[in-house]
Design an enzyme around this catalytic site. Structure first.
Site, PDB file in Angstrom:
ATOM      1  N   SER A 129       0.753  -1.376  -0.033  1.00 34.14           N
ATOM      2  CA  SER A 129      -0.117   0.084  -0.047  1.00 34.14           C
ATOM      3  C   SER A 129       0.906   1.192   0.079  1.00 34.14           C
ATOM      4  CB  SER A 129      -0.702  -0.090   1.234  1.00 34.14           C
ATOM      5  OG  SER A 129      -1.467   1.523   1.491  1.00 34.14           O
ATOM      6  N   TYR A 157      -2.278   5.267  -3.992  1.00 35.70           N
ATOM      7  CA  TYR A 157      -3.259   6.379  -3.798  1.00 35.70           C
ATOM      8  C   TYR A 157      -2.837   7.317  -4.415  1.00 35.70           C
ATOM      9  CZ  TYR A 157      -6.104   3.909  -0.159  1.00 35.70           C
ATOM     10  OH  TYR A 157      -6.960   2.900   0.389  1.00 35.70           O
ATOM     11  N   THR A 183      -6.187   2.607  -6.640  1.00 31.91           N
ATOM     12  CA  THR A 183      -7.344   2.474  -5.718  1.00 31.91           C
ATOM     13  C   THR A 183      -8.226   3.806  -5.981  1.00 31.91           C
ATOM     14  OG1 THR A 183      -6.328   1.050  -4.194  1.00 31.91           O
ATOM     15  CG2 THR A 183      -8.085   2.222  -3.285  1.00 31.91           C
ATOM     16  N   LYS A 265      -8.646  -0.709  -8.959  1.00 31.95           N
ATOM     17  CA  LYS A 265      -9.193  -1.358  -7.890  1.00 31.95           C
ATOM     18  C   LYS A 265     -10.226  -0.556  -7.162  1.00 31.95           C
ATOM     19  CE  LYS A 265      -8.027  -3.088  -3.196  1.00 31.95           C
ATOM     20  NZ  LYS A 265      -8.505  -2.018  -2.211  1.00 31.95           N
ATOM     21  N   HIS A 289     -13.571  -2.724  -1.148  1.00 35.90           N
ATOM     22  CA  HIS A 289     -12.709  -1.960   0.174  1.00 35.90           C
ATOM     23  C   HIS A 289     -13.231  -2.695   1.193  1.00 35.90           C
ATOM     24  CE1 HIS A 289      -9.570   0.849   0.279  1.00 35.90           C
ATOM     25  NE2 HIS A 289      -9.682   0.871   1.542  1.00 35.90           N
TER      26      HIS A 289
END
Ligand SMILES: Cc1cc2nc3c(=O)[nH]c(=O)nc-3n(C[C@H](O)[C@H](O)[C@H](O)COP(=O)(O)O)c2cc1C
Ligand SMILES: CCCCCCC(=O)C(=O)O
Length: 393
Positions: A129, A157, A183, A265, A289
């Protein structure tokens, strides 16, 4: 080719039995969740286990799996089996990945480093992440320390400021990540009553911002270094970590930044899947999520067949949200997922056993998937299709 995971669970059983010992790791999935939940302090427990709003969607994810039932077939030769699958151009030992999960050091001090090592020991790729507790470079290094061949992907992100986005993506490429997972469903954090109740947000304690603190572009936006003024750095992170103005047109910029496969995603709607295919993305992850964003959203498994049918093999469709056991992986594959990402169960393994806990969770999932395959009368994952399932009303 015979899978190295065939009958692995009996390996665990025999080893324990021969030593006259029971495994120290909880072997039932509910028992694992219960033990991890008990060990965690209230803040991290709520953050990990919680969902958005009434947690209706979090429950819907689990219920969607319970409605699908496997109908095993008999008298087929299943002695030689394989879980192997090629996903986005990479050969994997199984269609399984570790979902991107931020701030992992809230459940175990080794956080993502332990997950990288546990995943590498099984050959299962980890998706690191952006909001990780350790830098993406440190995670990459941890994952290659023992098993050089295990691939890893990077989850982005998409931040405010294209140069910061470019910097993160270029760092990931340089560190050997094999795909960029963007994402799309977390431009804003969902309404999460458990976190609000505990007044808990890991980021405010500087957890999950390592990739920003180590980034030259991010650092150049600060008046004082993070070492001099940590709270100002946290404030800056909160302001830039996501960019709600991003639209489909911005994907062209991302394509310019990297030659790696791009995976979106958080896709749930067939029209979004078609748009993504038209924009030339390489993969999609059907996901809500883990029920942490839109309470009332469709259970992710319920959305999967519509997305798969919409892109018709043009784009690889992966899946997460609600996967809790090997049979769940089988069901998602049957509904058309090219591969499946597992989230919270890996975190529960990390909580109870660090690197070993992660390894045991992944090995157990693989063993269970292999046995579900065999006992359903199938010899490899490519044989799993919708005819293996029936829907329980
Ligand atoms: C504690 C926690 C942190 C997460 N952090 C991220 C993240 O940083 N990036 C991301 O794309 N998804 C993140 N997710 C979502 C997961 O990638 C995945 O979609 C979700 O865990 C799937 O639901 P499940 O764990 O219930 O199966 C997070 C999920 C949890 C539980
Ligand atoms: C303010 C940073 C948000 C990162 C979100 C991590 C995540 O995806 C989740 O908690 O869910």
């Amino acid at each position: 080719m015979s899978t190295p995971f065939a009958n692995f669970q009996y390996g665990i059983y025999l080893e324990g039995a021969l030593n006259g010992k029971r495994p120290s790791h909880p072997m039932g999935w509910d028992a694992l969740e219960a033990e991890a939940t008990e060990r965690l302090a209230p803040g991290p427990r709520g953050y990990l286990n919680g969902g958005a709003g009434t947690e209706d969607t979090m429950r819907a994810n689990l219920e969607a799996f319970r409605r699908q039932r496997i109908v095993p077939r008999m008298l087929r030769d299943v002695e030689t089996r394989s879980l192997a699958r090629r996903v986005l151009g990479t050969d994997l030992p199984a269609p399984l990945l570790v979902a991107p999960i931020g701030v992992q050091s809230i459940v175990h001090p080794d956080g993502e480093l332990a997950v990288a090592r546990g995943a590498a020991a099984t050959g299962i790729p980890m998706i690191a992440s952006t909001a990780s507790s350790y830098t993406l470079e440190a995670i990459a290094e941890a994952g290659t320390a023992s098993e050089a061949a295990t691939p890893r992907w990077y989850q982005l992100y998409w931040p405010r400021g294209r140069e910061l986005a470019r910097s993160l993506v270029e760092r990931a490429e340089a560190a050997g990540y094999g795909a960029i997972v963007v994402t799309l469903d977390t431009w804003l954090l969902g309404w999460r009553p458990r976190d609000l109740q505990q007044a808990y947000l890991p980021f405010l304690e500087s957890v999950g911002i390592a990739n920003y603190l180590s980034d030259p572009v991010f650092r150049s936006t600060l008046e004082k270094t993070p070492e001099e003024d940590p709270m100002a750095a946290v404030g800056q992170f909160v302001g830039v970590f996501s960019n709600p103005t991003v639209t489909w047109d911005d994907l062209a910029f991302l394509r310019e930044c990297t030659s790696l496969p791009i995976v979106l995603k958080g896709i749930l709607h067939a029209d979004d899947a078609r748009e993504a295919a038209a924009r030339g993305v390489d993969g999609l992850i059907v996901s809500n999520h883990g029920g942490r964003q839109v309470d009332g959203a469709i259970g992710a498994l319920d959305a999967l067949p519509g997305v798969v049918d919409a892109v018709g093999g043009e784009v690889e469709v992966l899946f997460d949200s609600g996967v809790r056991c090997g049979a769940d992986i089988f069901k998602a594959l049957a509904l058309g997922a090219r591969a499946v990402c597992v989230g919270r169960p890996v975190m529960w393994g990390l909580t109870v056993g660090g690197e070993e806990g992660v390894k045991t969770v992944l090995q157990s999932l693989l063993a269970e998937l292999d046995l579900t395959l065999a006992l359903s009368g199938l010899a490899n994952v490519d044989q799993i299709d919708r005819s293996a399932l029936t829907t329980r009303p």
